[in-house]
Write a protein that holds these residues in place. Sequence first.
Motif, mmCIF file in Angstrom:
data_model
loop_
_atom_site.group_PDB
_atom_site.id
_atom_site.type_symbol
_atom_site.label_atom_id
_atom_site.label_comp_id
_atom_site.label_asym_id
_atom_site.label_seq_id
_atom_site.Cartn_x
_atom_site.Cartn_y
_atom_site.Cartn_z
ATOM 1 N N TYR A 80 55.745 8.829 25.570
ATOM 2 C CA TYR A 80 56.991 9.545 25.295
ATOM 3 C C TYR A 80 57.871 9.457 26.537
ATOM 4 N N ALA A 81 59.129 9.820 26.401
ATOM 5 C CA ALA A 81 60.116 9.653 27.462
ATOM 6 C C ALA A 81 59.635 10.254 28.780
ATOM 7 N N GLY A 82 59.802 9.465 29.850
ATOM 8 C CA GLY A 82 59.390 9.911 31.175
ATOM 9 C C GLY A 82 58.076 9.329 31.635
ATOM 10 N N GLN A 83 57.245 8.837 30.694
ATOM 11 C CA GLN A 83 55.975 8.210 31.062
ATOM 12 C C GLN A 83 56.239 6.786 31.569
ATOM 13 N N SER A 84 55.519 6.379 32.592
ATOM 14 C CA SER A 84 55.655 5.011 33.113
ATOM 15 C C SER A 84 54.323 4.571 33.694
ATOM 16 N N TRP A 85 54.106 3.272 33.726
ATOM 17 C CA TRP A 85 52.885 2.699 34.281
ATOM 18 C C TRP A 85 53.145 1.243 34.641
ATOM 19 N N GLN A 86 52.162 0.594 35.235
ATOM 20 C CA GLN A 86 52.291 -0.794 35.679
ATOM 21 C C GLN A 86 51.505 -1.727 34.760
ATOM 22 N N LEU A 87 52.030 -2.908 34.586
ATOM 23 C CA LEU A 87 51.317 -4.018 33.946
ATOM 24 C C LEU A 87 51.459 -5.206 34.885
ATOM 25 N N GLY A 88 50.438 -5.452 35.687
ATOM 26 C CA GLY A 88 50.567 -6.489 36.699
ATOM 27 C C GLY A 88 51.710 -6.150 37.638
ATOM 28 N N ALA A 89 52.698 -7.056 37.732
ATOM 29 C CA ALA A 89 53.866 -6.826 38.582
ATOM 30 C C ALA A 89 55.000 -6.144 37.837
ATOM 31 N N LEU A 90 54.804 -5.816 36.558
ATOM 32 C CA LEU A 90 55.875 -5.262 35.734
ATOM 33 C C LEU A 90 55.820 -3.739 35.713
ATOM 34 N N GLU A 91 57.013 -3.140 35.585
ATOM 35 C CA GLU A 91 57.115 -1.700 35.400
ATOM 36 C C GLU A 91 57.370 -1.419 33.927
ATOM 37 N N VAL A 92 56.536 -0.567 33.327
ATOM 38 C CA VAL A 92 56.660 -0.215 31.916
ATOM 39 C C VAL A 92 57.127 1.236 31.830
ATOM 40 N N MET A 93 58.244 1.460 31.136
ATOM 41 C CA MET A 93 58.815 2.806 31.018
ATOM 42 C C MET A 93 58.986 3.170 29.550
ATOM 43 N N ALA A 94 58.540 4.360 29.183
ATOM 44 C CA ALA A 94 58.747 4.875 27.829
ATOM 45 C C ALA A 94 60.077 5.631 27.790
ATOM 46 N N LEU A 95 60.934 5.300 26.824
ATOM 47 C CA LEU A 95 62.258 5.908 26.691
ATOM 48 C C LEU A 95 62.346 6.881 25.524
ATOM 49 N N TRP A 96 61.429 6.802 24.585
ATOM 50 C CA TRP A 96 61.471 7.627 23.370
ATOM 51 C C TRP A 96 60.063 7.693 22.796
ATOM 52 N N PRO A 97 59.679 8.755 22.132
ATOM 53 C CA PRO A 97 60.398 9.998 21.786
ATOM 54 C C PRO A 97 60.495 10.938 22.985
ATOM 55 N N PRO A 98 61.329 11.979 22.890
ATOM 56 C CA PRO A 98 61.512 12.870 24.034
ATOM 57 C C PRO A 98 60.272 13.668 24.385
ATOM 58 N N GLN A 99 59.350 13.833 23.437
ATOM 59 C CA GLN A 99 58.104 14.560 23.670
ATOM 60 C C GLN A 99 57.069 14.070 22.666
ATOM 61 N N PRO A 100 55.784 14.347 22.886
ATOM 62 C CA PRO A 100 54.771 13.915 21.906
ATOM 63 C C PRO A 100 55.132 14.429 20.518
ATOM 64 N N PRO A 101 55.189 13.530 19.510
ATOM 65 C CA PRO A 101 55.693 13.932 18.194
ATOM 66 C C PRO A 101 54.711 14.699 17.328
ATOM 67 N N LEU A 102 53.434 14.648 17.636
ATOM 68 C CA LEU A 102 52.441 15.241 16.734
ATOM 69 C C LEU A 102 52.110 16.670 17.153
ATOM 70 N N ASN A 103 51.955 17.509 16.149
ATOM 71 C CA ASN A 103 51.549 18.892 16.371
ATOM 72 C C ASN A 103 50.812 19.376 15.132
ATOM 73 N N LYS A 104 50.587 20.673 15.021
ATOM 74 C CA LYS A 104 49.827 21.200 13.886
ATOM 75 C C LYS A 104 50.513 20.950 12.554
ATOM 76 N N SER A 105 51.839 20.950 12.565
ATOM 77 C CA SER A 105 52.575 20.765 11.310
ATOM 78 C C SER A 105 52.900 19.307 11.027
ATOM 79 N N LYS A 106 52.727 18.434 12.030
ATOM 80 C CA LYS A 106 53.045 17.013 11.834
ATOM 81 C C LYS A 106 51.906 16.177 12.381
ATOM 82 N N THR A 107 51.290 15.409 11.498
ATOM 83 C CA THR A 107 50.111 14.619 11.890
ATOM 84 C C THR A 107 50.343 13.121 11.812
ATOM 85 N N ARG A 108 51.589 12.713 11.567
ATOM 86 C CA ARG A 108 51.897 11.286 11.427
ATOM 87 C C ARG A 108 53.183 10.965 12.178
#
Length: 754
Positions: A579-607
């Motif tokens: 989700y937005a704000g998460q980032s990590w490395q893949l070799g020499a590359l920077e991987v950034m998550a831009l969406w969704p703004p927060q984890p989409p799953l919760n008790k009322s939404k499982t998909r």
Amino acid sequence: MKLIAYKFSLLAAGLLVGILSSVYFSDWPPVEALLLLLLASFSLLKRQHFFSGALLFGFCWLLIFLAWQMQAAPSTTQAANDNSPLLGKISPSYGNAIQLHTTRLNWYAKTSEGKDQALPQQGETWQLEARLRPLRSLQNFGQADSTGRKLAAGQVAGGYIPRKAQVKRLKQASPLNQWRNQLINQIEEQSTEVQRGWRFLVALGLGAKQLLTQEDWQLLQKTGTLHLWIVSGLHLGLLAGLVLWLANKYHWPQALALPLAAALALGYAQLAGWGLAAERAALMLLLGLLIISGWRKLGVWLAFSLALIILLLANPLIVLSKGFWLSFGAVAILIGGFYGRVNQQGLSSSPLMVLFKVQVLLLLAFTPLLIWQGAWFNLASLPINLVLVPLVGLVLLPGSLLALMLQALGMELPLNILASLFNLVALGLEAAAKLNYFTSQQLQNPAYLWLGLLALLPPGIAIRHFAWLGLVLAFLPSKPATSNPEQWEVKVLDVGQGTAVLVESAGEKLLYDTGRGFSSGWAAVLPALEPWLTPSQAPQGLNQVVISHDDQDHSGGLPAIKKRWQVQQEYSAQQANCYAGQSWQLGALEVMALWPPQPPLNKSKTRADNEDSCVLLIKAPEHQGKLTSLLLTGDAGLAEEAFFSQALAQLLTNQQGEQQPLTLLITGHHGSKTSTGLPLLQATKPQYAIHTNGWRNSYGHPHLSVVQRLREFNAQQLSTAAHGAIHFEINKGEVKMQYKNQKPPLWHWLGYKP
């Protein structure tokens, strides 16, 4: 007689070369040119220029035959718009599918109560409503085009039976087919411990290959024994040979022995479904029996040439079948390597030594071809085959036929005993496949295997004895490839109507989405990934797998991938780490998550749905002010794009404060009009835009409005439907691109009718 054999050999060779020369043409020649070539071929043949005349005729014959096949295929209009009624007899196929005439149909029909409609059985006659489509093979690097192979087997169309289709059985199967179907259905009732043995038994005895699971096929491939469970010349020859051996032992007259051998072998081929391999083997067997009978003193090379000519005239597309080359090559090796010497000098070695020499010769000669065609290689395949070939030919195959006949008479005990024996064979193969020594040995230099072709040289040429050297040199450690930290690659795989993108940097691999999966355990992404995830290239499998959201065409292949390869890290809504704000490395590359703004799953939404798609921006280190980047948006819609696009301008700005264009854009939702909007394009100005859509897909992807918007931004557009897999190599800001479908074969035009 030798002169006649020589002439027919020239005819066969010319016909084969002519057919091969036209197989991979991309464009149809003018009709006038084709007629002139036909006339020239007849003229040359009349003047006894056999090779050149047959070559020209073969070139024309393949085109004529293919045009006839294409006329039998459904048009794209019919495939897109019609639920065409079909009438015909059912043949078995794989998984939840049936074969009707020349069409393979996936079965989704439901009863009026909404339950799954039972699949038709072999030999029954049904009237069905089916949605048809022309054949189309996925186009991936390192993956053979299956369209030609299917055409060679007589298939001209695919399709499916819709859920609400009208289906009606018109005629029951014959008593023989009913017995066969009942026996096959009984396998599901067997206990788990012996069920695999029953599958192997029925696959061999009745040719019901569709019963073998994905794990069964992989086991047979890994141990080099796949050929033993596909009804071919080996089986027919072993059965006929068994009858001839009994005839010789008990002094049966030849007038009885030869027809009995032919009847047993051909009857078995008919019982096993009479496939393409059985058809080819039956012809070779009949000609072989004619040689033994002494009819017109038919020589082996004359019979070989006649068989080749007959098959090529009956079906020139057979050259696209792997089995054609393996079977005819094996016969040629046996004739050239053994028959001549045995005929001149007699059988100087014991039968076991002859069998050993045959196996070694075939191993050396065919290993290069099998590896080239993508087959598994296992050092244990030679000793395994030395045991299994006589075991199958002398015990399991005749024992299966005898037990099946006794079962038809009401005696079930022999069949149960034999199923247990087959289960022991499967357990033995499983143990052999797990032997650490054999499975750990990887081919480092496969090119050396071609030295094995020296085994094809005639006896007496000393250099042929160095054929074994290729196997030794192929395992020598090779110089490790030096990786360039500034180079990274993007492979957009062709998985039909779905997404799968492989990103590589510094030896690490990230897979974004997995395409569609099927209940059988198969997924289109598996063969597409095979060339890039070999143990030598990716010893630890996939470093990272990212699932954008839960739609089948994005996540369906994940179970198959996790079953086939190790996955070190998984990012998805289910893992709550993309989700937005998460980032990590893949070799020499920077991987950034831009969406969704927060984890989409919760008790009322499982998909995770389209609007929850995990959107990634992947950037390489800046080089002389140049930024190279990749944007993966899953099925995110226009509203989601408008949000995360606000950050893209800043993320694509270099250290000098200059905004750089996005290098690669994988368009959202396969090019749907619900994605790839103006805010995204204004923020990124992509150089390349790739649509991951299926050929002739029913959704109309990519949508004309998306195509037009991308044109306005001067983006170079490609699609997996039109171009197949697309590979990008990015180094120091420079982009090199290649795609698979650059010169499509003539059958690419299947389904296009005036």
